[in-house]
Design an enzyme around this catalytic site. Structure first.
Site, PDB file in Angstrom:
ATOM      1  N   SER A 244     -11.146  -0.671 -19.573  1.00 49.33           N
ATOM      2  CA  SER A 244     -10.238  -0.306 -18.149  1.00 49.33           C
ATOM      3  C   SER A 244     -10.966   0.998 -17.946  1.00 49.33           C
ATOM      4  CB  SER A 244      -9.101  -0.572 -17.883  1.00 49.33           C
ATOM      5  OG  SER A 244      -8.208   0.793 -18.349  1.00 49.33           O
TER       6      SER A 244
ATOM      7  N   ASP B 230      -7.790  14.632 -15.760  1.00 49.06           N
ATOM      8  CA  ASP B 230      -6.494  14.056 -14.393  1.00 49.06           C
ATOM      9  C   ASP B 230      -5.292  14.300 -14.868  1.00 49.06           C
ATOM     10  OD1 ASP B 230      -6.935  13.085 -16.940  1.00 49.06           O
ATOM     11  OD2 ASP B 230      -6.765  11.314 -16.848  1.00 49.06           O
TER      12      ASP B 230
ATOM     13  N   CYS C 228      -3.951   7.960 -12.159  1.00 42.77           N
ATOM     14  CA  CYS C 228      -4.158   6.964 -11.689  1.00 42.77           C
ATOM     15  C   CYS C 228      -4.216   6.137 -12.877  1.00 42.77           C
ATOM     16  CB  CYS C 228      -6.058   7.141 -11.657  1.00 42.77           C
ATOM     17  SG  CYS C 228      -6.353   8.477 -10.378  1.00 42.77           S
TER      18      CYS C 228
ATOM     19  N   CYS D 129       7.670  -1.458 -17.861  1.00 45.15           N
ATOM     20  CA  CYS D 129       6.573  -1.419 -16.956  1.00 45.15           C
ATOM     21  C   CYS D 129       5.718  -0.971 -17.625  1.00 45.15           C
ATOM     22  CB  CYS D 129       7.018   0.735 -16.135  1.00 45.15           C
ATOM     23  SG  CYS D 129       6.152   2.089 -17.275  1.00 45.15           S
TER      24      CYS D 129
END
Ligand SMILES: [Zn+2]
Length: 397
Positions: A70, A131, A189, A354
């Site tokens: 990813s 991040d 993100c 989730c």
């Protein structure tokens, strides 16, 4: 210290040497420069690629992470064959392929309050490509203490920002954001998504600022070879926050001023050493807080196979269910959880899911605060774990 460029270097950097703002003197400063890039992900990729190509003599890379599928949508320094490798190893190979003239130092570790000063003190500019808030405050504090500029960038969904925090000449990150947001309030993100080109744009802006600081001799131990011309480095992003919206294709700029009460760079400094940044950002749970009960994907499968009565609540957003669905789940997005509490049956165990098992914890905490009486479990590592452990026909994202 290098005092001259070799003939192959002159050929390679010809387009820089032709710019009077850079010239031989500026290129020599780049050759002598030592830049640390924190993170080799979305922002770190263009930073490393362009700074290597530009001839920054020593590039340090910090990252503890491994390349994942990813990542490839935006982290263009890594390739398909690098999936599973340490990011610093993959990035280092790519940098050497672009420019064999420069030196790469890899720090295959997590930057913490314990090792940051030791690592950062060998560099004269730091480019922050992280991040998360804990590393952002850590890099800011360490740079201010060492007196080196911190070239900042951050991205989320379609928006990004950049600035140069250089406490000697302007504000620092704490002048702008004295306190980190409560944990979980600002999604990452990995949860909220990011346009793949966005880090390319912001990371390239950071690389531009790094080059200008070095060429302009603004770094504390910049080598200053005497040239025909003395490059001034243009106008850096010190004291300015550049905001970019890719969806509207707009740039805006905010003026930043130094906060005289800043505990790090203000008049009465109270921060004199590095602290525990996980604690500062609220990531360490207070010991009084009862942990959320959890269930693994394999345990959940066993309970479903046994025919246990269970209610499974999918807390994800509607567009995420187009990616992968949990077959028997009831759908209540996180933001509607307490309002729709009466749709749950407190007599039956509830499992909250989730993507990666973070938002579902917030759902459980919200229901606890609303005094929901039933038993609640968090599906550990989310629907991605279900796809990895139980139903391998499903995708992970
Ligand atoms: Zn400050």
């Amino acid at each position: 210290m290098f005092t001259a460029l070799t003939n192959p270097e002159i050929a390679r950097y010809s387009r820089h040497l032709l710019l009077p703002e850079i010239g031989v003197a500026g290129q020599l400063r780049l050759k002598n420069a030592r830049v640390l890039i924190v993170g080799t992900g979305g922002l770190g990729a263009p930073l490393a690629l362009y700074l290597a190509a530009a001839g920054v003599g020593t590039l340090g890379l910090v990252d503890f992470d491994f390349v994942e599928e990813s990542n490839l949508q935006r982290q263009i320094i890594h390739s398909v064959r690098d999936v599973g490798r340490p990011k610093v190893a993959s990035a280092s190979d790519r940098i050497k392929a672009i420019n064999p003239h420069i030196k790469v130092i890899t720090h295959d570790t997590t930057l913490t309050g314990k090792n940051a000063l030791e690592i950062l003190r060998d560099y004269e500019v730091v480019a922050d490509g992280t991040d998360n808030f804990q590393t952002r405050y850590l890099v800011n504090d360490a740079c201010a203490m060492l007196g080196i500029p911190n070239v900042y960038g951050s991205i989320f969904q379609f928006e990004g920002q950049s600035s140069v925090f250089y406490a000697k000449e302007g504000p620092c990150y704490r002048c702008l954001f004295p306190e980190p947001p409560p944990p979980g309030l600002v999604p990452s993100c990995a949860e909220g998504g990011v346009l793949g080109v966005l880090p390319g744009i912001i990371g390239t802006i950071q690389a531009t600022e790094v080059i200008k600081l070095i060429v302009g001799g603004k770094t504390p131990h910049a080598a200053l070879p005497v040239g025909e011309t003395e490059p001034d480095g243009g106008k850096p992003l010190i004291g300015r926050l550049l905001l970019f919206d890719a969806w509207r294709m707009q740039f805006r700029e905010l003026k930043l001023t130094k906060d005289p009460r800043c505990p790090l760079c203000g008049e009465n400094r109270t921060i004199t050493g590095l602290i525990d940044y996980e604690q500062f950002c609220g990531l360490k749970k207070p010991e009084t807080e009862k942990p959320v009960a959890k269930i693994t994907a394999t345990e959940l499968k066993a309970r479903l196979d046994r025919g246990d009565p269970l209610q499974i609540i999918d807390t994800r957003e509607p567009h995420e269910r187009a990616i992968v669905k949990f077959p028997t789940a009831k759908i209540i997005p996180l933001g509607q959880m307490t309002r729709r509490m009466n749709e749950l049956d407190p007599a039956i165990d509830a499992v909250f899911i989730c993507k990666i098992g973070q938002r579902s914890i917030f759902a459980i905490r919200a229901l606890e605060r609303a005094h929901y009486a039933g038993k609640m479990f968090n599906l550990q590592d989310g629907i991605n774990a279900w796809a990895r452990e139980v139903d391998k026909s499903l995708p992970t994202y």
